[in-house]
Design a protein around this motif. Structure first.
Motif, mmCIF file in Angstrom:
data_model
loop_
_atom_site.group_PDB
_atom_site.id
_atom_site.type_symbol
_atom_site.label_atom_id
_atom_site.label_comp_id
_atom_site.label_asym_id
_atom_site.label_seq_id
_atom_site.Cartn_x
_atom_site.Cartn_y
_atom_site.Cartn_z
ATOM 1 N N GLY A 271 0.884 -1.267 0.012
ATOM 2 C CA GLY A 271 0.069 0.021 0.116
ATOM 3 C C GLY A 271 0.686 1.303 -0.121
ATOM 4 N N GLU A 272 2.030 1.098 0.771
ATOM 5 C CA GLU A 272 3.033 2.366 0.730
ATOM 6 C C GLU A 272 3.119 3.117 -0.714
ATOM 7 O OE1 GLU A 272 4.680 5.084 3.167
ATOM 8 O OE2 GLU A 272 2.925 3.531 3.373
ATOM 9 N N PRO A 273 3.300 2.300 -1.938
ATOM 10 C CA PRO A 273 3.684 3.178 -3.006
ATOM 11 C C PRO A 273 2.471 3.912 -3.407
ATOM 12 C CG PRO A 273 4.703 0.918 -3.294
ATOM 13 C CD PRO A 273 3.866 0.805 -2.084
ATOM 14 N N VAL A 274 1.061 3.241 -3.051
ATOM 15 C CA VAL A 274 0.154 4.190 -3.360
ATOM 16 C C VAL A 274 0.257 5.530 -2.370
ATOM 17 C CG1 VAL A 274 -2.466 4.145 -3.899
ATOM 18 C CG2 VAL A 274 -1.080 1.793 -3.948
ATOM 19 N N ARG A 275 0.194 5.164 -1.342
ATOM 20 C CA ARG A 275 0.241 6.395 -0.273
ATOM 21 C C ARG A 275 1.456 7.663 -0.939
ATOM 22 N NH1 ARG A 275 0.473 2.278 3.811
ATOM 23 N NH2 ARG A 275 -1.766 1.795 4.659
ATOM 24 N N LEU A 276 2.478 7.129 -1.183
ATOM 25 C CA LEU A 276 3.507 7.870 -1.597
ATOM 26 C C LEU A 276 3.049 8.653 -3.071
ATOM 27 C CD1 LEU A 276 6.574 5.528 -1.284
ATOM 28 C CD2 LEU A 276 6.124 7.721 0.067
ATOM 29 N N THR A 277 2.327 8.003 -3.895
ATOM 30 C CA THR A 277 1.883 8.453 -4.985
ATOM 31 C C THR A 277 0.782 9.674 -4.627
ATOM 32 O OG1 THR A 277 2.256 6.750 -6.478
ATOM 33 C CG2 THR A 277 0.835 8.110 -7.305
ATOM 34 N N PHE A 278 0.162 9.494 -3.673
ATOM 35 C CA PHE A 278 -0.779 10.484 -3.187
ATOM 36 C C PHE A 278 -0.169 11.736 -2.813
ATOM 37 C CE2 PHE A 278 -4.479 7.290 -3.197
ATOM 38 C CZ PHE A 278 -5.630 7.889 -3.890
ATOM 39 N N ALA A 279 0.874 11.445 -1.926
ATOM 40 C CA ALA A 279 1.518 12.367 -1.406
ATOM 41 C C ALA A 279 2.237 13.402 -2.606
ATOM 42 C CB ALA A 279 2.745 12.015 -0.312
ATOM 43 N N MET A 280 2.652 12.848 -3.368
ATOM 44 C CA MET A 280 3.525 13.603 -4.534
ATOM 45 C C MET A 280 2.580 14.328 -5.334
ATOM 46 S SD MET A 280 6.940 13.063 -4.523
ATOM 47 C CE MET A 280 7.297 13.359 -6.170
ATOM 48 N N ALA A 281 1.137 13.652 -5.340
ATOM 49 C CA ALA A 281 0.064 14.507 -6.111
ATOM 50 C C ALA A 281 -0.478 15.604 -5.271
ATOM 51 C CB ALA A 281 -1.004 13.476 -6.658
ATOM 52 N N GLU A 282 -0.169 15.553 -4.151
ATOM 53 C CA GLU A 282 -0.925 16.513 -2.936
ATOM 54 C C GLU A 282 -2.548 16.463 -3.097
ATOM 55 O OE1 GLU A 282 1.435 20.300 -2.108
ATOM 56 O OE2 GLU A 282 2.144 19.826 -4.337
ATOM 57 N N VAL A 283 -2.912 15.304 -3.125
ATOM 58 C CA VAL A 283 -4.182 14.896 -3.324
ATOM 59 C C VAL A 283 -4.803 14.115 -2.027
ATOM 60 C CG1 VAL A 283 -5.860 13.699 -4.478
ATOM 61 C CG2 VAL A 283 -4.136 14.725 -5.700
ATOM 62 N N ALA B 293 6.699 16.309 3.713
ATOM 63 C CA ALA B 293 5.444 16.555 4.323
ATOM 64 C C ALA B 293 4.707 15.359 4.924
ATOM 65 C CB ALA B 293 4.103 17.183 3.788
ATOM 66 N N TYR B 294 4.424 14.295 4.114
ATOM 67 C CA TYR B 294 3.948 13.136 4.347
ATOM 68 C C TYR B 294 4.777 12.199 5.175
ATOM 69 C CZ TYR B 294 2.925 8.194 3.693
ATOM 70 O OH TYR B 294 2.521 6.731 4.021
ATOM 71 N N LEU B 295 6.289 12.170 4.823
ATOM 72 C CA LEU B 295 7.207 11.256 5.634
ATOM 73 C C LEU B 295 7.153 11.793 7.145
ATOM 74 C CD1 LEU B 295 9.855 11.036 3.066
ATOM 75 C CD2 LEU B 295 8.275 9.378 3.786
ATOM 76 N N ASP B 296 7.013 13.057 7.196
ATOM 77 C CA ASP B 296 7.056 13.453 8.761
ATOM 78 C C ASP B 296 5.553 13.314 9.319
ATOM 79 O OD1 ASP B 296 9.535 14.085 8.380
ATOM 80 O OD2 ASP B 296 9.347 16.267 7.927
ATOM 81 N N SER B 297 4.631 12.969 8.725
ATOM 82 C CA SER B 297 3.536 12.911 9.105
ATOM 83 C C SER B 297 3.215 11.398 10.019
ATOM 84 C CB SER B 297 2.164 13.346 8.225
ATOM 85 O OG SER B 297 2.106 11.948 7.451
ATOM 86 N N ILE C 29 14.808 13.118 -3.392
ATOM 87 C CA ILE C 29 13.556 13.133 -3.555
ATOM 88 C C ILE C 29 12.909 13.260 -2.036
ATOM 89 C CG2 ILE C 29 13.485 10.610 -3.563
ATOM 90 C CD1 ILE C 29 10.956 12.908 -5.437
ATOM 91 N N ALA C 30 13.525 12.781 -1.128
ATOM 92 C CA ALA C 30 12.980 12.794 0.270
ATOM 93 C C ALA C 30 12.624 14.135 0.788
ATOM 94 C CB ALA C 30 13.704 11.804 1.239
ATOM 95 N N ASP C 31 13.327 15.037 0.160
ATOM 96 C CA ASP C 31 13.397 16.456 0.627
ATOM 97 C C ASP C 31 12.419 17.251 -0.206
ATOM 98 O OD1 ASP C 31 15.428 16.067 2.542
ATOM 99 O OD2 ASP C 31 17.003 16.484 1.115
ATOM 100 N N HIS C 32 11.762 16.553 -1.245
ATOM 101 C CA HIS C 32 10.654 17.226 -2.088
ATOM 102 C C HIS C 32 9.564 17.445 -1.221
ATOM 103 C CE1 HIS C 32 8.654 18.369 -5.642
ATOM 104 N NE2 HIS C 32 7.771 17.374 -5.482
ATOM 105 N N PRO C 33 9.150 18.848 -1.065
ATOM 106 C CA PRO C 33 8.189 19.344 -0.032
ATOM 107 C C PRO C 33 6.996 18.472 0.201
ATOM 108 C CG PRO C 33 9.135 21.143 -1.213
ATOM 109 C CD PRO C 33 9.709 19.977 -1.894
ATOM 110 N N PRO C 34 6.257 18.015 -0.980
ATOM 111 C CA PRO C 34 4.884 17.460 -0.501
ATOM 112 C C PRO C 34 5.477 15.988 -0.245
ATOM 113 C CG PRO C 34 4.861 18.362 -2.904
ATOM 114 C CD PRO C 34 6.197 18.610 -2.275
ATOM 115 N N LEU C 35 6.366 15.284 -0.420
ATOM 116 C CA LEU C 35 6.809 13.884 -0.001
ATOM 117 C C LEU C 35 7.299 14.293 1.581
ATOM 118 C CD1 LEU C 35 6.961 10.915 -0.441
ATOM 119 C CD2 LEU C 35 9.455 11.449 -1.264
#
Length: 239
Positions: free
Chosen positions: A16-28, A212-216, A204-210
């Motif tokens: 499931g994590e690749p899907v969560r990461l994709t949503f994070a990158m899309a900011e959706v 934010a998710y990684l720190d959540s 990529i881990a420093d990309h702001p949308p990602l």
């Protein structure tokens, strides 16, 4: 407006994590249904048994998309990543096939990592197949990790990205998988230090949308129930 419901096991990153990461990158926004439910495992098992009107999928993760009152069901992790990315313009259309192919290759790597601790059958406990696991893990450390990571090193462009010269979900999933390998096989991964400089330089881990998710709280840590499990007897340095 579309709404998204993700159904996956509530206590592991897993497929499931690749899907969560994709949503994070899309900011959706999306709902992580099993984590919201009182009994997330019962919810997933009822879906597995075909007890939901949207349909009877094979195995999680599942994604239910609702648009204009119509609910459609989708499954298979790499497909869900491609679907969400395409719907939200994360790739140029000309890059979509390449991104999907790379995503499927990462899914293969995740499957092989899982099979180091369950080489005989998913229905058996690890303790029932430890001898076979040690054989499988040794081959994985010495042969398969270098093959996969060497391939992805060759696919990164001069900007440090896999697709389109910009941050994308496949970058995020590659980073996640490499972190999973470091969790499960710290000695083996330390042996490869400096071998793949482009992978080492990924930001990529420093990309702001990602970030934010990684720190959540949405980010579930690697653990010994997921794909990347740390069993010391399966790890070892690689010459």
């Amino acid at each position: 407006m579309s709404t998204y419901e993700l159904y996956y096991w509530p206590t592991i990153p897993g497929r499931g994590e690749p899907v969560r990461l994709t949503f994070a990158m899309a900011e959706v926004a999306y709902r992580d249904m099993a984590r919201e439910a009182e009994d997330g495992y019962a919810l997933l098992l009822s879906f597995n048994a075909g007890e939901h009107p949207e349909g009877h999928p094979f195995a999680p993760p599942y994604l239910v998309i609702e648009e204009d009152g119509e609910r459609t069901l989708h499954w298979q992790s790499a497909h869900l990543c491609d679907l969400v990315a395409a719907r939200h313009g994360l790739y140029a259309e000309a890059d979509r096939s390449r991104a999907a192919s790379l995503g499927l290759t990462l899914a293969d790597l995740m499957d092989e990592a899982h099979d180091t601790h369950h080489p005989l059958a998913t229905g058996l406990y690890y303790e029932d197949q430890k001898d076979a696991a040690q054989v499988r893990a040794k081959h994985f450390r010495e042969e398969r990790i270098p093959k996969f990571l060497g391939f992805f090193e060759s696919q990164l462009d001069d900007t440090g990205h896999l697709v389109g010269g910009r941050p994308s979900p496949v970058d995020a999933v590659l980073w996640h998988v490499r972190e999973g390998l470091r969790h499960a096989f710290p000695k083996a991964m330390a042996s490869f230090a400096g071998r793949w400089p482009k992978l080492d330089a990924m930001t990529i881990a420093d990309h702001p949308p990602l970030r934010a998710y990684l720190d959540s709280e949405g980010r579930i840590p690697f653990n010994e129930d997921g794909i990347f499990r740390r069993y010391p007897e399966l790890d070892g340095a690689v010459e």
